[in-house]
Design an enzyme around this catalytic site. Structure first.
Site, PDB file in Angstrom:
ATOM      1  N   GLU A 174       0.818  -1.215   0.000  1.00  0.00           N
ATOM      2  CA  GLU A 174       0.000   0.000   0.000  1.00  0.00           C
ATOM      3  C   GLU A 174       0.852   1.266   0.000  1.00  0.00           C
ATOM      4  O   GLU A 174       0.366   2.354   0.291  1.00  0.00           O
ATOM      5  CB  GLU A 174      -0.938  -0.018   1.204  1.00  0.00           C
ATOM      6  N   HIS A 249      -3.909   2.162   7.628  1.00  0.00           N
ATOM      7  CA  HIS A 249      -2.506   2.339   7.272  1.00  0.00           C
ATOM      8  C   HIS A 249      -1.740   2.845   8.494  1.00  0.00           C
ATOM      9  O   HIS A 249      -2.311   3.477   9.389  1.00  0.00           O
ATOM     10  CB  HIS A 249      -2.336   3.351   6.134  1.00  0.00           C
ATOM     11  N   CYS A 368      -2.053  11.848   3.831  1.00  0.00           N
ATOM     12  CA  CYS A 368      -2.519  10.951   2.768  1.00  0.00           C
ATOM     13  C   CYS A 368      -2.339  11.573   1.393  1.00  0.00           C
ATOM     14  O   CYS A 368      -2.150  10.854   0.406  1.00  0.00           O
ATOM     15  CB  CYS A 368      -3.996  10.620   2.964  1.00  0.00           C
TER      16      CYS A 368
END
Length: 447
Positions: A174, A249, A368
């Site tokens: 990811e 995450h 992000c």
């Protein structure tokens, strides 16, 4: 050799919408199928970039991906011209259509893992695009991500590009959202910390409610591909309880910059002992700033995205936290950040709050939206020779006008069946590649 960290932020795409596609992302689930404002979302992201640029920090821009992903719809049996494909999917598979319209590439912390030349045996900057297999809407992204990164970072003497890891959960990757780097200075060799949530070891602890997205095997593979110097990599596990609480995450509960690690005590499976492991791997002092559950609960940390703030080195050596406005309106988050700034034992001297509510409602905060890339001066100059992606006042002005001209003020789920949205999006992206001097990077431009 001088080096600096450049934040390459993802521009929010014209099809920004709330489809609630990300399993384990609480904010995305809570706002699913509500109306979005793509214009406001893009302007909020651009304003964040401009603020950092105004502070004297080099700021880059990454273009969004083209949506809807017509090729994906064709692969699963929808045929005919593009408008017909969209119409069929809207009637027969609306969830799939929403996935193919997702603007999730805006969160470029998941675009790739990047290792600076100071950390690698061949002294090149290494890029591995994330394969993102855990979520359908994100698994579409890797080919375009790879093409964009190869276009911007194109000089082979400085940059080494790797293909995404093989698709599948064994090598589930990811990107930089699960990767941290500690160093004395950005130009120095650092310690690269790879954070994983799952592994092939069946005896390892696992979350019970939500899937762990990053695998240990992917972390190990990337560290080999990037030729990380001996002794300069560390693999640590996310807390399964944190994943189940909504920290899908690592960057939801931890952020690093130079020799500072800011994190919640619930972030890692080893708890506080992780500090000993990190300190033992570094030959310089690390400043750990740990928030306890009594200071801010994990629920509040996730809902405010406190640790998804950006921790940034300012010109002159001081650091600042760029936090979402949700932290300012939460007493525990605001008080914790005030205590951090007031503590003379760490280099963080200020906190600023930024309005990213359009992104936050889909589960993405300041960190992000950015991919951190450490570049030496010659590497930075190579980027500026090949494209116009470094933000300055003229580029900001052009992008602002471009957004206001091309983006809708509202998109709701039924709007995804509108054939005009496809045309509007492509017109906008065609203009954008000209503004950024990127040439033809989208498939529709090459037909």
């Amino acid at each position: 050799m001088n080096a600096a960290e450049i934040n390459f932020d993802g521009l929010v795409g014209p099809t920004h919408n709330y489809s609630g596609l990300a399993v384990g992302n609480i904010a995305a689930a809570e706002n699913a199928l509500t109306g979005s404002n793509p214009r406001e979302a893009a302007l909020q992201g651009l304003a964040k970039m401009k603020r950092l640029s105004d502070l004297g920090i080099r700021q880059g821009v990454l273009p969004p991906q083209s949506r809807p992903a017509i090729d994906m719809l064709r692969k699963v049996g929808f045929a005919g011209d593009e408008i017909s494909v969209i119409s069929q999917a809207a009637a027969a598979a609306p969830v799939l259509l929403r996935a193919c319209y997702s603007a999730s590439s805006m969160w470029v912390a998941n675009a790739a893992t990047v290792s600076p030349g100071a950390d690698t045996d061949d002294a090149k900057v290494h890029f591995t695009p994330a394969n993102l297999p855990s979520q359908l809407h994100r698994s579409i992204e890797p080919p375009a991500t790879s093409a964009i990164l190869r276009k911007i970072f194109s000089e082979e003497r400085y940059f080494e590009h790797h293909d995404p890891l093989p698709a599948g959960l064994y090598f589930a990757d990811e990107g930089a959202a699960n990767h941290m780097r500690l160093c004395q200075d950005h130009a120095d060799t650092g310690l690269e910390i790879f954070v994983f949530g799952r592994s092939a070891d069946r005896t390892a602890p696992r979350p019970l409610k939500f899937p762990a997205r990053q695998s240990l095997e992917a972390c190990e593979a990337i560290s080999r591909l990037h030729k990380i110097k001996a002794g300069k990599k560390l693999f640590i596990q996310q807390s399964p309880a944190a994943i189940d609480a909504g920290a899908f995450h690592n960057d939801v509960l931890a952020v690093s910059n130079c020799n500072v690690l800011l994190y919640h005590e619930a972030a890692f499976d080893d708890g506080w002992e992780i500090e000993e492991k990190i300190a033992a791997a570094c030959d310089y002092p690390i400043q750990f700033i740990r928030a306890t559950e009594s200071e801010i609960s994990i629920v509040e940390a996730i809902s405010t995205y406190l640790f998804n703030s950006q921790l940034i080195s300012l010109p002159g050596g001081e650091m600042m936290v760029l936090a979402p406005v949700e932290c300012e309106s939460c007493d525990s988050a605001r008080i914790f950040l005030e205590h951090v700034v007031q503590d003379a034992a760490n280099p963080i001297t200020r906190v600023e709050y930024v309005n990213l509510r359009q992104s936050m409602k889909n589960g993405g905060g300041p960190a992000c939206l950015r991919l951190r890339v450490v570049l030496a001066e010659a590497e930075f100059e190579a980027v500026t020779r090949m494209s116009r992606v470094i933000l300055d006042q003229p580029l900001y002005n052009e992008l602002k006008v471009w957004i206001e001209k091309n983006y809708r003020e509202r998109i709701s789920p039924p709007d995804l069946a509108d054939p005009l949205l496809l045309r509007e999006s492509r017109t906008a992206l065609d203009e954008l590649t000209a503004i950024l001097s990127l040439g033809s990077i989208y498939d529709f431009q090459k037909v």
